[in-house]
Design an enzyme around this catalytic site. Structure first.
Site, short mmCIF file in Angstrom:
data_model
loop_
_atom_site.label_atom_id
_atom_site.label_comp_id
_atom_site.label_asym_id
_atom_site.label_seq_id
_atom_site.Cartn_x
_atom_site.Cartn_y
_atom_site.Cartn_z
N HIS A 115 -2.71 -7.39 2.05
CA HIS A 115 -2.68 -8.04 3.38
C HIS A 115 -3.70 -7.46 4.35
CE1 HIS A 115 -0.21 -5.15 5.95
NE2 HIS A 115 -0.01 -4.64 4.75
N GLN A 119 -7.60 0.82 4.05
CA GLN A 119 -8.43 0.24 5.12
C GLN A 119 -9.90 0.15 4.72
OE1 GLN A 119 -7.45 -1.25 7.75
NE2 GLN A 119 -5.36 -0.52 8.07
N SER A 144 -4.06 -2.50 -0.59
CA SER A 144 -2.99 -3.37 -0.09
C SER A 144 -3.58 -4.73 0.28
CB SER A 144 -2.35 -2.72 1.13
OG SER A 144 -1.37 -3.57 1.67
N ASN A 199 -7.24 4.19 9.64
CA ASN A 199 -6.73 2.94 10.19
C ASN A 199 -6.82 2.88 11.72
OD1 ASN A 199 -4.71 5.00 9.46
ND2 ASN A 199 -3.32 3.76 10.70
N GLY A 245 0.84 -1.19 0.00
CA GLY A 245 0.00 0.00 0.00
C GLY A 245 0.87 1.25 0.00
N THR A 246 1.94 1.21 0.76
CA THR A 246 2.85 2.36 0.85
C THR A 246 3.40 2.72 -0.53
OG1 THR A 246 3.45 1.74 3.10
CG2 THR A 246 4.98 3.20 1.94
N CYS A 270 5.96 4.87 20.10
CA CYS A 270 6.84 4.96 21.26
C CYS A 270 8.15 5.61 20.84
CB CYS A 270 7.11 3.57 21.80
SG CYS A 270 7.81 3.60 23.42
N THR A 274 10.37 -7.26 -11.93
CA THR A 274 9.62 -8.49 -12.20
C THR A 274 8.53 -8.67 -11.14
OG1 THR A 274 11.52 -9.48 -13.26
CG2 THR A 274 9.85 -11.01 -12.42
N1 PLP Z 1 -2.65 3.39 4.40
C1 PLP Z 1 -3.35 2.98 5.48
C2 PLP Z 1 -4.62 3.70 5.83
C3 PLP Z 1 -2.90 1.90 6.23
O1 PLP Z 1 -3.58 1.50 7.29
C4 PLP Z 1 -1.69 1.26 5.85
C5 PLP Z 1 -1.14 0.15 6.65
O2 PLP Z 1 -1.36 0.08 7.85
C6 PLP Z 1 -1.00 1.72 4.70
C7 PLP Z 1 -1.53 2.78 4.02
C8 PLP Z 1 0.26 1.06 4.24
O3 PLP Z 1 0.01 -0.19 3.66
P1 PLP Z 1 1.19 -1.29 3.55
O4 PLP Z 1 1.36 -1.88 4.91
O5 PLP Z 1 0.69 -2.29 2.56
O6 PLP Z 1 2.39 -0.58 3.07
#
Ligand code: PLP
Length: 382
Positions: free
Chosen positions: A201, A179, A199, A151, A72-73, A324, A236
């Site tokens: 996972h 999310q 994303s 999230n 996702g990032t 933290c 790839t």
């Molecule tokens: N955006 C949101 C709202 C998320 O909750 C997260 C992951 O917690 C991400 C982006 C990032 O996704 P990834 O863990 O696949 O990089």
């Protein structure tokens, strides 16, 4: 591990058995490179393209509008960087004050590079100040990037309203739907949004694979150069991951209604029971429209970290939504932006459920929490 009491599904979810089964052949026998012209390669290419169709269908998109990424990032940062490559002469980027760090770290970098970053505030329920967004959109706005569902609190932004505003001003919009997928209906066919991140996972797919939706005829520059993914993302492909994502996306869109109902019932019972039994408890974003699986509860005067450790010792996984740093807990930027009283913000825990959460697991947490809070009180760590 199967009877672990897992309430950390916004961090990641358990992959579905059918996801793992679908991936296995591509980790063993079907190892060809999907870019190879031989038949072996082309059969793997076929699997990648089927997954692209599944992912696209799950959000009402066309397969050609999906780019696979590593997370996702990466999807988020490709959208932002890729869109801004065509920004000139516009120089400002609008985000909300409660974005995930995948957006926040990128905008911090953009600020260092000379972009103007405008953060739109949220109200006490975690909902966007839409009036402020309207006011801040200008001739200089190069991109708006907003999350669909938060999230930490689960609060859902009115993305349709946001999209109508950006559309009327001719500003490209990126939505972080990481999310939202599998938890609320996400359909891009009737939404004027140019970019949308997901994303795998987070919806019972594998880690290490994400996707970016790019609306037809929208320009985007690659961040990783290469020939793959229509030259928009080099490298790839993670074939097994992509195949797993396809199955997970398909499953999520087919089961969203029944899963959502069941999960919301469990979440609501958890929330109610904890608030009934613990007078120090208050739900954050309680009155916002929320995705069905998330509750964020503040326990006044408590240290979230200490409680998480005790929960963990008892086999319960939850999360604090707080970082933290150098031994001291900073309350989450999301709760701070919402103006949550620090007495509650420091003691806020997130419980995030999934289709695998059971009644028994909810009972377990409801029974355990008052005991753990009393233990903390006795230790003087409240
Ligand atoms: N955006 C949101 C709202 C998320 O909750 C997260 C992951 O917690 C991400 C982006 C990032 O996704 P990834 O863990 O696949 O990089």
């Amino acid at each position: 591990m199967r009877d672990l009491t897992y309430f950390d599904n916004n961090a990641t979810t358990r992959p579905l058995d059918e996801v793992v089964e679908a991936m296995l052949p591509f980790m063993r026998d079907q190892y060809a490179n999907p870019s190879s012209v031989h038949q072996f390669g082309q059969s793997v290419r076929h699997a990648v393209e089927c997954a692209r169709t599944q992912v696209a269908a799950s959000i009402g998109a066309d397969a050609k509008e999906i780019i696979f990424t590593s997370s996702g990032t990466e999807s988020i940062q490709l959208a932002i960087r890729g869109a801004l490559a065509f920004r000139k002469p516009r120089n400002s980027v609008i985000v909300s004050a409660v974005e995930h760090s995948a957006v926040g770290k990128m905008t911090a970098q953009l600020a260092r590079e000379g972009f103007e970053i405008i953060e739109i505030g949220v109200d006490h329920e975690g909902l966007l100040d839409y009036g402020e967004l309207e006011d801040r959109l200008s001739e200089d706005t190069a991109l708006v990037s907003m999350m669909w569902a938060n999230n930490e609190t689960g609060a859902i932004f009115d993305v349709e309203r946001i999209a109508r505003m950006t559309e009327s001003r001719g500003v490209p919009l990126h939505l972080d739907a990481v999310q939202a997928i599998g938890k609320t209906n996400v359909c891009v066919s009737d939404l004027p949004v140019q970019f949308l991140s997901m994303s795998a996972h987070k919806f019972h797919g594998p880690k290490g694979v994400g996707a970016l939706y790019v609306k037809r005829r929208t320009r985007i520059a690659p961040v990783i150069l290469g020939s793959q993914e229509m030259q928009r993302r080099g490298g790839t492909e993670n074939v097994a991951g992509i195949v797993g994502m396809g199955v997970a996306a398909d499953h999520a869109s087919q089961h969203i209604t029944e899963d959502g109902k069941q999960i919301a019932e469990l979440r609501d019972r958890l929330e109610r029971s904890l608030c009934d039994r613990i007078d120090l408890a208050k739900v954050n974003a309680a009155n916002a429209p929320r995705i069905p699986n998330t509750t964020n509860i503040g326990f006044r005067g408590l240290q979230a970290e200490a409680l998480l450790l005790l929960l963990s010792e008892s086999g319960v996984c939850a999360s604090a939504g707080a970082a933290c740093s150098s031994g001291s807990l900073e309350p989450s930027h999301v709760l701070q932006a919402m103006g949550v009283d620090p007495e509650y913000a420091h003691g806020s825990l997130r419980f995030s459920l999934s289709r695998f959460t059971t009644d028994e697991q909810v009972d377990r947490v409801v029974e355990l929490m008052p005991t753990l809070i009393n233990r903390l009180a006795a230790l003087g760590t409240r």
